[in-house]
Design an enzyme around this catalytic site. Structure first.
Site, PDB file in Angstrom:
ATOM      1  N   TRP A 119      -3.083   5.934  -8.687  1.00 17.88           N
ATOM      2  CA  TRP A 119      -4.317   5.134  -8.854  1.00 17.88           C
ATOM      3  C   TRP A 119      -5.375   5.508  -7.818  1.00 17.88           C
ATOM      4  CZ3 TRP A 119       0.627   3.208  -8.322  1.00 17.88           C
ATOM      5  CH2 TRP A 119       1.019   2.851  -7.050  1.00 17.88           C
ATOM      6  N   ARG A 120      -5.037   6.420  -6.905  1.00 17.56           N
ATOM      7  CA  ARG A 120      -6.049   6.864  -5.939  1.00 17.56           C
ATOM      8  C   ARG A 120      -6.865   8.039  -6.477  1.00 17.56           C
ATOM      9  NH1 ARG A 120      -2.666   5.984  -0.374  1.00 17.56           N
ATOM     10  NH2 ARG A 120      -3.093   3.749  -0.274  1.00 17.56           N
TER      11      ARG A 120
ATOM     12  N   CYS B 288       1.981  -0.043  10.736  1.00 17.00           N
ATOM     13  CA  CYS B 288       2.092  -1.338  11.419  1.00 17.00           C
ATOM     14  C   CYS B 288       3.120  -2.195  10.667  1.00 17.00           C
ATOM     15  CB  CYS B 288       0.720  -2.020  11.463  1.00 17.00           C
ATOM     16  SG  CYS B 288       0.678  -3.408  12.579  1.00 17.00           S
TER      17      CYS B 288
ATOM     18  N   TYR C   5      -8.672 -11.543  -3.475  1.00 15.77           N
ATOM     19  CA  TYR C   5      -8.131 -10.250  -3.048  1.00 15.77           C
ATOM     20  C   TYR C   5      -8.367  -9.176  -4.119  1.00 15.77           C
ATOM     21  CZ  TYR C   5      -5.007  -6.416  -2.687  1.00 15.77           C
ATOM     22  OH  TYR C   5      -4.537  -5.142  -2.681  1.00 15.77           O
TER      23      TYR C   5
ATOM     24  N   ASP D 151      -4.922  -8.640   2.293  1.00 12.39           N
ATOM     25  CA  ASP D 151      -3.581  -8.858   1.735  1.00 12.39           C
ATOM     26  C   ASP D 151      -2.608  -9.047   2.906  1.00 12.39           C
ATOM     27  OD1 ASP D 151      -3.236  -6.353   2.819  1.00 12.39           O
ATOM     28  OD2 ASP D 151      -2.247  -5.500   1.057  1.00 12.39           O
TER      29      ASP D 151
ATOM     30  N   THR E  91       5.150  -6.254  -5.018  1.00 15.32           N
ATOM     31  CA  THR E  91       6.033  -5.214  -5.560  1.00 15.32           C
ATOM     32  C   THR E  91       5.821  -3.914  -4.784  1.00 15.32           C
ATOM     33  OG1 THR E  91       5.691  -6.267  -7.702  1.00 15.32           O
ATOM     34  CG2 THR E  91       6.770  -4.142  -7.730  1.00 15.32           C
TER      35      THR E  91
ATOM     36  N   GLU F  55      -3.704  -2.832  -8.857  1.00 15.04           N
ATOM     37  CA  GLU F  55      -3.707  -3.932  -7.885  1.00 15.04           C
ATOM     38  C   GLU F  55      -2.836  -5.093  -8.365  1.00 15.04           C
ATOM     39  OE1 GLU F  55      -4.642  -3.959  -4.897  1.00 15.04           O
ATOM     40  OE2 GLU F  55      -5.699  -2.047  -4.905  1.00 15.04           O
TER      41      GLU F  55
ATOM     42  N   CYS G 147       3.401   2.188  16.822  1.00 16.83           N
ATOM     43  CA  CYS G 147       2.099   2.190  17.509  1.00 16.83           C
ATOM     44  C   CYS G 147       1.696   3.585  17.981  1.00 16.83           C
ATOM     45  CB  CYS G 147       2.129   1.227  18.689  1.00 16.83           C
ATOM     46  SG  CYS G 147       2.499  -0.453  18.180  1.00 16.83           S
TER      47      CYS G 147
HETATM   48  S1  SF4 Z   1      -1.258  -0.473  17.695  1.00 17.48           S
HETATM   49 FE1  SF4 Z   1       0.680  -1.060  16.816  1.00 17.48          FE
HETATM   50  S2  SF4 Z   1       0.565  -3.248  16.535  1.00 17.48           S
HETATM   51 FE2  SF4 Z   1      -1.505  -2.527  16.864  1.00 17.48          FE
HETATM   52  S3  SF4 Z   1      -2.300  -2.215  14.799  1.00 17.48           S
HETATM   53 FE3  SF4 Z   1      -1.476  -0.283  15.497  1.00 17.48          FE
HETATM   54  S4  SF4 Z   1       0.639  -0.231  14.741  1.00 17.48           S
HETATM   55 FE4  SF4 Z   1      -0.098  -2.326  14.611  1.00 17.48          FE
END
Ligand code: SF4
Length: 352
Positions: A24-25, A190, A120, A138, A43, A37, A197
């Site tokens: 879908w991109r 994340c 959304y 979301d 899902t 969407e 990170c």
């Molecule tokens: S630094 Fe880490 S905690 Fe902060 S948004 Fe990025 S992945 Fe998420």
């Protein structure tokens, strides 16, 4: 590429290099983006991909979907779950055909009022297809922003803080890519328990990262216990056909087909209990025969333990109730959409 602020540029440069190639991109067709969407709600991406491809090949336009009957679309959706999404999409395209000349309304606030479309979905579709500057919020984006802003709870006040931050960051030239990049960051970097990170383009502005414990934001919601039900059901034979009923008037699995039966409190004397259920609920007179087997299935909000018996209907007995019914042969199963638990029963029936 010119980006309209520094946060956008960090995010969009990362997205350009790291985004997954999802079907879908590769389109700007608002209908196809809308379908994706809706399918992606609650899902996993990998589950959605084959369904999305089948769907846009069978119903490539709003008109083609609006002209189809609900049994056919449920059959294509079968196994994806949350069937109201599919039925609402069908209702919404019919409204678009009759009221908006088969194109999405110009105003996203009008689109938002259609069945199954909320804030959304409207923001996602209009930002990606029409470059409207509407931030999406979301579950993934909420988590990313809660960590960046060190937010513990998703209160109304904090929701507004997050939205105003997103509005200040959203890229004026690429709002759709900005939104997709935010969602992609939440689903691939994340992550809920183990945010990666080191790979994050926004770590320089992330207050959660500064604390050394970004995974503690936001605080987890209290999980409600998930109920588990005992259910008895009968494959009711008349000559070489058996009875199926359509679930109407239910919130869950509505319009799908199933075998007649009902919930029980305990597994004591199941044959007697099934006889009572079939008589009371459907006025069906049957003789209960051998047990076919038991299956367990976990749906999103509850689990069931389903025990099934072969039954023979007495001459002249037909189900009485509000549900549509059919007598079908075993090879006709594939013409109808059934809940997943029933498919497990079909597997057992094949072995019997
Ligand atoms: S630094 Fe880490 S905690 Fe902060 S948004 Fe990025 S992945 Fe998420």
């Amino acid at each position: 590429m010119y980006y309209t602020n520094n946060t956008s540029s960090l995010l969009l440069n990362w997205y350009e290099q790291s985004k997954r190639n999802l079907p879908w991109r590769n389109t700007k067709d608002p209908y196809k983006i809308w379908v994706s969407e809706i399918m992606l709600q609650q899902t996993q991406v990998n589950t959605v991909i084959p369904y999305y491809k089948k769907w846009v090949s069978a119903y490539p336009t709003i008109n083609s979907l609006a002209e189809t009957d609900s049994d056919s679309i449920l059959k294509l959706w079968e196994g994806l779950g949350y069937y109201n999404r599919c039925l609402n999409l069908h209702k919404a395209v019919k409204i678009i055909v009759s009221n908006y000349g088969s194109s999405l309304p110009k105003n996203p606030n009008v689109f938002k009022t259609l069945p199954g479309v909320g804030e959304y979905t409207a923001a996602a579709v209009y930002s990606i297809a029409f470059s409207d500057q509407l931030p999406v919020l979301d579950g993934n984006v909420k988590r990313v922003l809660s960590r960046i802003l060190k937010i513990c709870r998703f209160t109304k006040y904090n929701k507004n803080r997050i939205l105003s931050k997103l509005k200040s960051w959203i890229d004026k030239n690429n709002p759709g890519d900005f939104n997709q990049a935010m969602m992609e960051l939440g689903s691939t970097v994340c992550l809920p328990k183990y945010p990666n990170c080191r790979m994050c383009p926004l770590k320089s502005i992330c207050k959660g990262f500064e604390t050394g414990r970004p995974e503690s934001y936001p605080l987890p919601n209290k999980q409600k216990p998930i109920p588990r039900y005992l259910v008895l059901t009968g494959i009711i034979w008349k000559n070489n056909s058996f009875l199926i009923l359509q679930r109407t008037g239910y919130r869950h699995l509505t319009n799908l087909w199933e075998f007649p039966g009902g919930k029980i409190q305990s597994n004591r004397n199941p044959k007697l209990q099934l006889t009572k259920i079939l008589t009371k609920k459907y006025n069906l007179k049957v003789s209960i025969q051998n047990k076919i087997g038991c299956v367990n299935h976990q749906y999103s909000h509850f689990g069931i333990n389903l025990t099934c018996f072969n039954c023979k209907v007495e001459d002249g007995s037909v189900p009485i109730g509000i549900q549509p019914y059919r007598w079908i042969k075993q090879h006709e199963i594939n013409k109808f959409a059934f809940p997943k638990a029933n498919h497990k029963l079909f597997d057992i029936m094949k072995d019997n």
